[in-house]
Design an enzyme around this catalytic site. Sequence first.
Site, PDB file in Angstrom:
ATOM      1  CG  HIS A  69       1.707   9.591  85.287  1.00 57.81           C
ATOM      2  ND1 HIS A  69       0.593   9.277  86.050  1.00 57.81           N
ATOM      3  CD2 HIS A  69       2.267  10.684  85.885  1.00 57.81           C
ATOM      4  CE1 HIS A  69       0.492  10.137  87.057  1.00 57.81           C
ATOM      5  NE2 HIS A  69       1.487  10.996  86.978  1.00 57.81           N
ATOM      6  CG  HIS A  94       1.710  16.515  86.399  1.00 52.19           C
ATOM      7  ND1 HIS A  94       1.164  15.740  85.403  1.00 52.19           N
ATOM      8  CD2 HIS A  94       2.077  15.649  87.379  1.00 52.19           C
ATOM      9  CE1 HIS A  94       1.196  14.461  85.771  1.00 52.19           C
ATOM     10  NE2 HIS A  94       1.747  14.379  86.962  1.00 52.19           N
ATOM     11  CD  GLU A  98       8.505  15.791  91.449  1.00 57.50           C
ATOM     12  OE1 GLU A  98       8.736  15.129  92.465  1.00 57.50           O
ATOM     13  OE2 GLU A  98       7.373  15.913  90.953  1.00 57.50           O
ATOM     14  CG  ASP A  99       9.882  13.485  87.725  1.00 61.96           C
ATOM     15  OD1 ASP A  99      10.376  13.729  88.842  1.00 61.96           O
ATOM     16  OD2 ASP A  99       8.775  12.933  87.569  1.00 61.96           O
ATOM     17  CG  ASP A 160      -0.030  13.329  89.839  1.00 61.66           C
ATOM     18  OD1 ASP A 160       0.373  12.449  89.060  1.00 61.66           O
ATOM     19  OD2 ASP A 160       0.646  13.754  90.810  1.00 61.66           O
ATOM     20  CG  ASP A 280     -28.256   2.182 104.950  1.00 60.14           C
ATOM     21  OD1 ASP A 280     -27.724   1.167 105.439  1.00 60.14           O
ATOM     22  OD2 ASP A 280     -28.058   3.327 105.384  1.00 60.14           O
TER      23      ASP A 280
END
Length: 749
Positions: A69, A94, A98-99, A160, A280
């Site tokens: 990812h 990134h 956080e993880d 992301d 259109d």
Amino acid sequence: MADTKAIENINLDNYTLDPPQQKDLDQLIKVCREHLESVDEKMVSRAFKLCYVSHEGVNRASGEPYYYHPVTVAKIVAEEINIDDVSVAAALLHDTVEDTEVTLEDTEEMFGETVSHLIDGVTKISGVFKSRNTKQAETFMKLLLSMAEDIRVVLIKFADRLHNMRTIQHLPREKQMQKATETMELYAPLAHRFGLFNIKSELEDLCFKVIDPNSYKFISRKLREKRESREAFIEEFMKPIREELDEQGFTFEIKGRPKHIYSIFRKMQRQQKPFEEIYDLFAIRIILEDPHSKEDCWRVYSIITDWYTPIPKRFRDFISVPKANGYQSLHTTVITKKGRKVEVQIRTRQMDDIAEKGLAAHWKYKEGSGGSETLDKFVHWVREILDNPRPDAATEFVKDFQLNLYQDEIYVFTPDGELRTLPQGATPIDFAFDIHSEIGERAIASKINGKMAPLRQKLDIGDQVEIITGNKINLNPDWINDVVTHKAKSRIRQYIKQKEREKADEGREIWEKRAKRGNVEISDQDLMRIAHKLKFDSTQDLFYDIGTGTFDVNELYDMVKQFTSKGRIEEKKDEDDTPPPVTEEEIQETYINAARSVSDEKALVINGEVTNVKYDYANCCNPIPGDDVMGFISRTGNVKIHRSNCKNIHHLIKTDGERIVDVSWAKNINSKFLGAVKVIGEDRVGMINDITDVLSKSLETNMKSINVNSDSGMFEGILTVYVDDINHLGRIIEKLEKVKGVKSVFRYE
């Protein structure tokens, strides 16, 4: 997942990747070399290795290793947005803070302050908030605050979110709906504001595919069917233009691509037309290569309008007056000899670069030339909107922000010459609220360019506006239809609700006095039943009409008296026994009731299994068996069934996401659903027979009912049929479209 101590002991410069990961790194470096002006390959390699080590052993919902990812996000940053190598490194890392056990301090020590700041800006806010919606709003505010300092933060976030949406099929259905709704309402509009046209369009289509899969499949199928004829038409249209441009020495590229699926769907809704009547569906773009200039764009425009007739009202000059996101182009719509309308866009290569990549391109120009006025204006706009928002007002802020993202702007002036930017279609009322809420509330008149003008008059670019105020609040409920800004709409809506409550309270008081005088008592629940019998949605609506004098309280008294004495309400009989004509509303109600009764009590699978949970159908979107649906747990514990594309379920996903349940229809090969189509065509002899023959012989489909109206040689018919699923209904529509004299066929809802 590797722990902090293990990571600290790794020498990233000497760390050896296994062959599969080395191949992934080599591909990323190759993309960076091709699309970025310069690449610090050592920094990107070290960031890749830390990304791989910190996420080692973790898989995504798809089953693939998690590090795929951030690596894909980094490729999007380099290849599709073209930012810089620092952003590529931040994209790789990134999710680490956080993880994983990696801290911001670790990233700053390894990669420097800039990369660490970008990671921090993209990282979601930690901590527990009372509602999921508040957490999203707080995260979005943090994103914007970080963006105001360094615009690369939000560009990485777009990459992301784009990859998350491209792989959303691996998530449970309710999570798909939550993420798609958030993306559609926040990130796609923000990408539009940034001028990231390709990303905005892809995000919208990916969200639309989740939210309303049936409409998405229908439009994409229609576009595939029309592809060859579309390409042939573009070639025929451009042939004389191409020859003349070549003759005059222009260097150019011509693109003719269909508009994205969601924009076509919105146009079908807005114009209330079927796909076949939307002409259109694509725009032709002429891109002039360097060193052509803006003056050359006008020369090309002159050549096109020499060959084809332009529609003056559809001309837009975004070169002289660019959009706030820096977008520049000439837009014109012309009519061919056969009467077909074609949209043409004319721009230089640099204009196209900015149109496709928006402020990301401006960011690059700023780095190279020392300043981008458009970028500076945009960042100033963000800071101005933020205006030191209170944390407890985060949700309100996001709503205000997203409602103003999509609008095209006009520029108007105060009497002192101060420039104000408002959405297109704004009135002096919007202008007054933009200056200050109190000015809007007390506005009694306006002057436009020195002359008295109605408060409801639409403003034009360059108008000078003056607001005349009184001493008291002068809000008019009718203004709600004349304003376009969230600030004005919100205050007027609040005022309307306040007045409605006051009138409803007056009505309740009138009723209570009448009931007391007549010595009758009735429970709120029974009074609600009577209100529904009188076609009111609630007792509050009933009391409002009594308070305004539009409903006679004595009529309510008579019905309550009858109910309390006989236990029922007797229907009044008209003197004329002739049955009234069947209205479309009655046809619709009969159809919906029949459609639901066809399915048995265990037609729904809730959270993956058939249960005895009580459920009922939402009136706002009238779902029927076979529709793509979502469930919402009500206060009583029942599950309320909504269509997935219902606006109310999108609101509930944002405000009460934890009460959303995954719902689908039970797969029972012996069961049939009831569907309906509306057919419009010529009122010729034998038309009904031809239609019923198609259903019974070609498709072996049983019909339940048919309602037909004819007028002036045309007929409209509503056919109710038994179908296996939505695809079966789609095949019926395809077959009926081919019947001689049929003009259009679409699903009846």
